[in-house]
Design a protein around this motif. Structure first.
Motif, PDB file in Angstrom:
ATOM      1  N   GLU A 106       0.843  -1.211   0.000  1.00 25.51           N
ATOM      2  CA  GLU A 106       0.000   0.000   0.000  1.00 25.51           C
ATOM      3  C   GLU A 106       0.875   1.257   0.000  1.00 25.51           C
ATOM      4  N   ASP A 107       1.930   1.258   0.829  1.00 22.71           N
ATOM      5  CA  ASP A 107       2.879   2.376   0.845  1.00 22.71           C
ATOM      6  C   ASP A 107       3.491   2.578  -0.537  1.00 22.71           C
ATOM      7  N   PHE A 108       3.896   1.459  -1.141  1.00 26.01           N
ATOM      8  CA  PHE A 108       4.539   1.515  -2.463  1.00 26.01           C
ATOM      9  C   PHE A 108       3.575   2.115  -3.495  1.00 26.01           C
ATOM     10  N   ASN A 109       2.345   1.608  -3.514  1.00 23.41           N
ATOM     11  CA  ASN A 109       1.362   2.078  -4.506  1.00 23.41           C
ATOM     12  C   ASN A 109       1.080   3.569  -4.363  1.00 23.41           C
ATOM     13  N   LYS A 110       0.878   4.023  -3.117  1.00 28.03           N
ATOM     14  CA  LYS A 110       0.598   5.452  -2.875  1.00 28.03           C
ATOM     15  C   LYS A 110       1.758   6.320  -3.334  1.00 28.03           C
ATOM     16  N   THR A 111       2.973   5.898  -2.993  1.00 26.51           N
ATOM     17  CA  THR A 111       4.156   6.680  -3.357  1.00 26.51           C
ATOM     18  C   THR A 111       4.361   6.683  -4.864  1.00 26.51           C
ATOM     19  N   ALA A 112       4.156   5.525  -5.496  1.00 27.19           N
ATOM     20  CA  ALA A 112       4.321   5.427  -6.952  1.00 27.19           C
ATOM     21  C   ALA A 112       3.331   6.331  -7.686  1.00 27.19           C
ATOM     22  N   LEU A 113       2.079   6.340  -7.245  1.00 29.20           N
ATOM     23  CA  LEU A 113       1.066   7.184  -7.898  1.00 29.20           C
ATOM     24  C   LEU A 113       1.377   8.673  -7.700  1.00 29.20           C
ATOM     25  N   ALA A 114       1.887   9.017  -6.504  1.00 31.58           N
ATOM     26  CA  ALA A 114       2.261  10.413  -6.241  1.00 31.58           C
ATOM     27  C   ALA A 114       3.442  10.827  -7.121  1.00 31.58           C
ATOM     28  N   ILE A 115       4.407   9.927  -7.285  1.00 38.74           N
ATOM     29  CA  ILE A 115       5.576  10.233  -8.127  1.00 38.74           C
ATOM     30  C   ILE A 115       5.167  10.312  -9.599  1.00 38.74           C
ATOM     31  N   PHE A 116       4.244   9.461 -10.006  1.00 42.60           N
ATOM     32  CA  PHE A 116       3.743   9.545 -11.380  1.00 42.60           C
ATOM     33  C   PHE A 116       3.149  10.924 -11.657  1.00 42.60           C
TER      34      PHE A 116
ATOM     35  N   ILE B 168      -5.783   7.453 -13.777  1.00 45.27           N
ATOM     36  CA  ILE B 168      -4.940   6.325 -13.361  1.00 45.27           C
ATOM     37  C   ILE B 168      -4.972   6.161 -11.842  1.00 45.27           C
ATOM     38  N   ASN B 169      -5.520   5.020 -11.406  1.00 44.05           N
ATOM     39  CA  ASN B 169      -5.640   4.743  -9.969  1.00 44.05           C
ATOM     40  C   ASN B 169      -4.851   3.515  -9.538  1.00 44.05           C
ATOM     41  N   GLN B 170      -4.288   2.809 -10.523  1.00 50.96           N
ATOM     42  CA  GLN B 170      -3.522   1.608 -10.204  1.00 50.96           C
ATOM     43  C   GLN B 170      -2.124   1.710 -10.811  1.00 50.96           C
ATOM     44  N   VAL B 171      -1.160   1.183 -10.101  1.00 49.60           N
ATOM     45  CA  VAL B 171       0.229   1.261 -10.558  1.00 49.60           C
ATOM     46  C   VAL B 171       0.406   0.602 -11.921  1.00 49.60           C
TER      47      VAL B 171
END
Length: 324
Positions: free
Chosen positions: A12-22, A46-49
């Motif tokens: 969950e941490d990874f997904n949130k951070t990845a979407l923010a960086i995107f 886009i809501n999913q990595v």
């Protein structure tokens, strides 16, 4: 953002951070924004990595892939055959790279000060701009061991040092390019008990390319070790994956591998199916964290992955949207 990247504790941490960086890179990286626009991909949709667009790695050969206006600290360049176009990775904050490889090494191998680090990377030392040499040079310093160091063509000296340190029961990391490790065991047969042999891949035109299983069998016999470790990194990334044997790689918490369909670059495969390797490297915050490489591989349900080869004619097959 650095604190978030290097303190990821869950998917969950990874997904949130990845979407923010995107979102950050879509807004601040002109090359990546143009690529996303061509695909009609916008952060609002886009809501999913897995739906984030992956930039073909070839763009690093022709564009400055940057998400920052800060001054450039370092420019890393890929090795290439004479006359070929090399990749350039413009790094605006070298401390992020240092944090990434230091924390990554620690994650898999523990305290660097426990090791003597010996590096056999002749082709990398013979040119400027290698991110691998930069990393290993820093790890050598951080080991604080007077026995640590680089070796170029002085294989006899290296062989003597390896045997001497192993007899003293000093933990040793020997990191080397494949052809040089083969050169070393042709000079000397070893029986090492306290040494990790880590290959970084590649014959670099010095020897005939062979499959990993064959290479590792030859190296295991030559060094008398049970496993051959491997490092998976590239000029365009700021993080590395490691294999502790059998060619199965693990990533640090801020890096993940997805596999794209070989016929449809925008479709992500399920596990254990071969396809193109897409890398998410969150440490690439100031560049591009979402890269479609020219490597072929497969992932497993536990997040590990294997490299199975390269695309043929990879400069043209990776993506049809190179005309930017």
């Amino acid at each position: 953002m650095q604190a978030k990247i290097f303190n990821i504790q869950s998917q969950e941490d990874f997904n949130k951070t990845a979407l923010a960086i995107f979102k950050h890179q879509f807004k601040n990286n002109k090359v990546y924004r143009s690529f996303c626009d061509l695909l009609y991909k916008h952060p609002s949709e886009i809501n999913q990595v897995k739906d984030i667009p992956f930039l073909p790695i070839q763009f690093f050969k022709s564009r400055k892939v940057l998400s920052s206006l800060d001054e450039i600290d370092e420019v890393f360049t890929s090795s290439g055959t004479t006359g070929s176009v090399t990749s350039k990775h413009f790094v605006t904050d070298i401390n992020i790279y240092k944090q990434s490889y230091f924390k990554g090494f620690e994650h898999f191998y523990g305290n660097i000060e426990d090791y003597a680090v010996l590096a056999l990377l002749p082709n990398y030392l013979e040119r400027k701009g290698s991110s691998l040499v930069f990393m290993v040079d820093d790890l050598i310093r951080k080991s604080k061991n007077i026995e640590s160091g680089f070796y170029l063509n002085n294989l006899d000296e290296l062989a003597k040092k390896l045997i001497e340190l192993d007899k003293k029961e000093q933990k040793v990391l020997l990191i080397g390019v494949s052809f040089a490790l083969l050169d070393l065991i042709e000079k000397q047969q070893f029986n090492l008990k306290n040494t990790i042999i880590m290959e970084t891949g590649g014959m670099k035109g010095r020897r005939k390319e062979i499959i990993r299983e064959e290479l590792h069998t030859i190296l295991k016999n030559g060094f008398s070790v049970d496993k051959i470790h491997s490092e998976y990194g590239m000029t365009e990334l700021l993080s590395q994956a490691y294999s502790k044997g059998n060619g199965v790689f693990e990533t640090p918490p801020w890096m993940q591998i997805l596999i794209r369909d070989t016929e449809d670059a925008l479709t992500i495969n399920t596990t254990e199916k071969n396809g193109g390797i897409n890398v998410i490297d969150l440490a690439n915050y100031n560049s591009c964290s979402f890269i479609a490489t020219q490597d072929l591989g497969k992932t497993y349900i536990n997040g590990t992955f294997e490299i199975v080869g390269r695309f043929d004619n990879s400069d043209i097959r990776g993506c049809n949207l190179m005309v930017l």
